[in-house]
Design an enzyme around this catalytic site. Sequence first.
Site, PDB file in Angstrom:
ATOM      1  N   LYS A 297     -31.068 -46.054  10.843  1.00 31.64           N
ATOM      2  CA  LYS A 297     -31.851 -45.194  11.743  1.00 31.64           C
ATOM      3  C   LYS A 297     -30.979 -44.241  12.561  1.00 31.64           C
ATOM      4  CE  LYS A 297     -35.441 -45.465  11.283  1.00 31.64           C
ATOM      5  NZ  LYS A 297     -36.219 -44.903  10.137  1.00 31.64           N
ATOM      6  N   GLY A 299     -29.483 -41.374  10.695  1.00 32.89           N
ATOM      7  CA  GLY A 299     -29.374 -40.159   9.909  1.00 32.89           C
ATOM      8  C   GLY A 299     -28.594 -40.337   8.623  1.00 32.89           C
ATOM      9  N   THR A 300     -28.362 -41.579   8.204  1.00 27.15           N
ATOM     10  CA  THR A 300     -27.572 -41.813   6.992  1.00 27.15           C
ATOM     11  C   THR A 300     -28.263 -41.267   5.746  1.00 27.15           C
ATOM     12  OG1 THR A 300     -28.534 -44.028   6.777  1.00 27.15           O
ATOM     13  CG2 THR A 300     -26.428 -43.850   7.934  1.00 27.15           C
ATOM     14  N   SER A 395     -36.082 -46.445  17.436  1.00 22.56           N
ATOM     15  CA  SER A 395     -36.431 -45.955  16.109  1.00 22.56           C
ATOM     16  C   SER A 395     -36.623 -47.122  15.133  1.00 22.56           C
ATOM     17  CB  SER A 395     -35.342 -45.006  15.597  1.00 22.56           C
ATOM     18  OG  SER A 395     -35.652 -44.524  14.308  1.00 22.56           O
ATOM     19  N   LYS A 516     -39.500 -40.055   6.622  1.00 24.97           N
ATOM     20  CA  LYS A 516     -38.471 -39.462   7.473  1.00 24.97           C
ATOM     21  C   LYS A 516     -39.106 -38.433   8.418  1.00 24.97           C
ATOM     22  CE  LYS A 516     -35.486 -41.970   5.408  1.00 24.97           C
ATOM     23  NZ  LYS A 516     -34.930 -43.144   6.097  1.00 24.97           N
ATOM     24  N   GLY A 517     -38.579 -38.398   9.639  1.00 27.38           N
ATOM     25  CA  GLY A 517     -39.119 -37.471  10.630  1.00 27.38           C
ATOM     26  C   GLY A 517     -40.452 -37.915  11.183  1.00 27.38           C
ATOM     27  N   TYR A 520     -43.638 -40.428  16.748  1.00 28.28           N
ATOM     28  CA  TYR A 520     -44.143 -41.577  17.498  1.00 28.28           C
ATOM     29  C   TYR A 520     -43.949 -41.297  18.994  1.00 28.28           C
ATOM     30  CZ  TYR A 520     -39.167 -42.696  16.645  1.00 28.28           C
ATOM     31  OH  TYR A 520     -37.806 -42.627  16.515  1.00 28.28           O
TER      32      TYR A 520
END
Length: 567
Positions: A297, A299-300, A395, A516-517, A520
Amino acid sequence: MLPWCRTLVCMMASSGSFLALMNTQNKLRTLVPNFTFNLGFSGKFYHTGTDEEDEGDDMLLKHRKEFWWFPHMWSHMQPHLFHNVTVLAEQMKLNKQFALEHGIPTDLGYAVAPHHSGVYPVHAQLYEAWKAVWGIQVTSTEEYPHLRPARYRRGFIHNGIMVLPRQTCGLFTHTIFYNEYPGGSKELDKSIRGGELFLTVLLNPISIFMTHLSNYGNDRLGLYTFESLVKFVQCWTNLRLQTLPPIQLAKKYFEIFSQEKNPLWQNPCDDKRHKDIWSKEKTCDRLPKFLIVGPQKTGTTAVHFFLSMHPAVTSNFPSPSTYEEIQFFNGLNYHKGIDWYMEFFPIPSNASTDFMFEKSANYFDTEVVPRRSAALLPRAKIIAILINPADRAYSWYQHQRAHNDPVALNYTFYQIISAGPQAPQELHNLQNRCLNPGLYSTHLERWLMYYPSGQVLVVDGQELRQSPASIMENIQRFLGVTPLFNYTQALKFDEAKGFWCQVLEGGKTKCLGKSKGRKYPDMDSSSRMFLADFYREHNIELSKLMNKFGQPLPTWLREELQNSSWS
């Protein structure tokens, strides 16, 4: 003390050598209760020698119940030369048929590979064939790890077969005469009387030696060596020497050294001897040059996606169960061996310029991974992407909610992160996955124990979201990839999705998946304050660590340190 000596026989023994072998065993039994040689056989060589050698073969078989026996290959061929399990098994079946026809007992569950071939580095086909044909449970090798002196060698378990460390006694087929021992007879006596052989027995609760039949011809150098060694040990120590059959011996070994059950795979191409007994069909060029290690969580997946656009960079093939991640170094997949691992990578078109990599985001905070990774990939470069640990924790919580985790659905984020020791175990499990990966200084320091700082890059995850092109340029320079790929032209921000996507021909874009993205609600202020306090000391330690190895502090870390100084 459990030393267990044995000899190797390939069904070509003179009658004189056979009598010497029996006399040796009987003499050693007066010193070590129940001492028994474990003899190997390659049936193809039966009755293929001189008349005297054929007579020796017959005498061995006549007295076969006086010894323990283990199977070699039928023709003493090296197993790593057989790439097909079926063909390898057929060779073993020939030897098994020979044993059955001649009444050789082979129920000890032990085998030896000629020249250590296939045991380590592991040739998976050997282990499969051993289990299928012989039901093998135990073997041994001098090659794990290939260290000097030999007493530092250790054991491991692979595919249910226990691999014991075999020691070196200095007696080989070409070592026959006392005065022709390498370095002279004084070197042999020195080794026995307090030197390397003595230390091997003294410092290893279990010792396995292999010598060869020819050592029992001529002046009986093997008899002299081991009889002298046992007498010296018994004279100068209180150790009690005894012999155990292979399976009992292996169980005793791993009872004493339980931590050795798990292997530590190393690169076969870093050791000439290992490369010589590794299949020519295998190549170390299929090992990755760099790893994206996480944490989750941060950005990998985005970095993986962006790197895959580069013409000189190649990721692993996807896993049917874990998608783009192999998750080799951190879990049960590790025990499948490096052959399994390398199958996830193509053979590069140009090994010197192509950059292969894998991304497994839970590598960063899994304790065993840096040591395992450094053993196999000592020259690999390591990329970790760090965002504010509070944001990372939140996240992960939202990720679990999106995947219908009942704990995440039934408890608020604050309840999860602030839960005390009396909370249910399943709540603590989620709490650990939220909080522990964010202890960045602890995890990063562990990586720096095994990799020099010049091989480790910390990426600012906040800047990655805002300006991925500049981050990708830094990553390319860190890796040494040429030519530089222009990410400014290759990426475009998608307002609807809220992140950067690949620009395709015709102005269309290719973006990461729907997961992704994800949008929430913002984190509540109570949780933000709790986490700022929880991570404060860890963030300070992270700043010291990064200053120490000369990397700039991420934007979010500078902001957190500034806020901490104000509070």
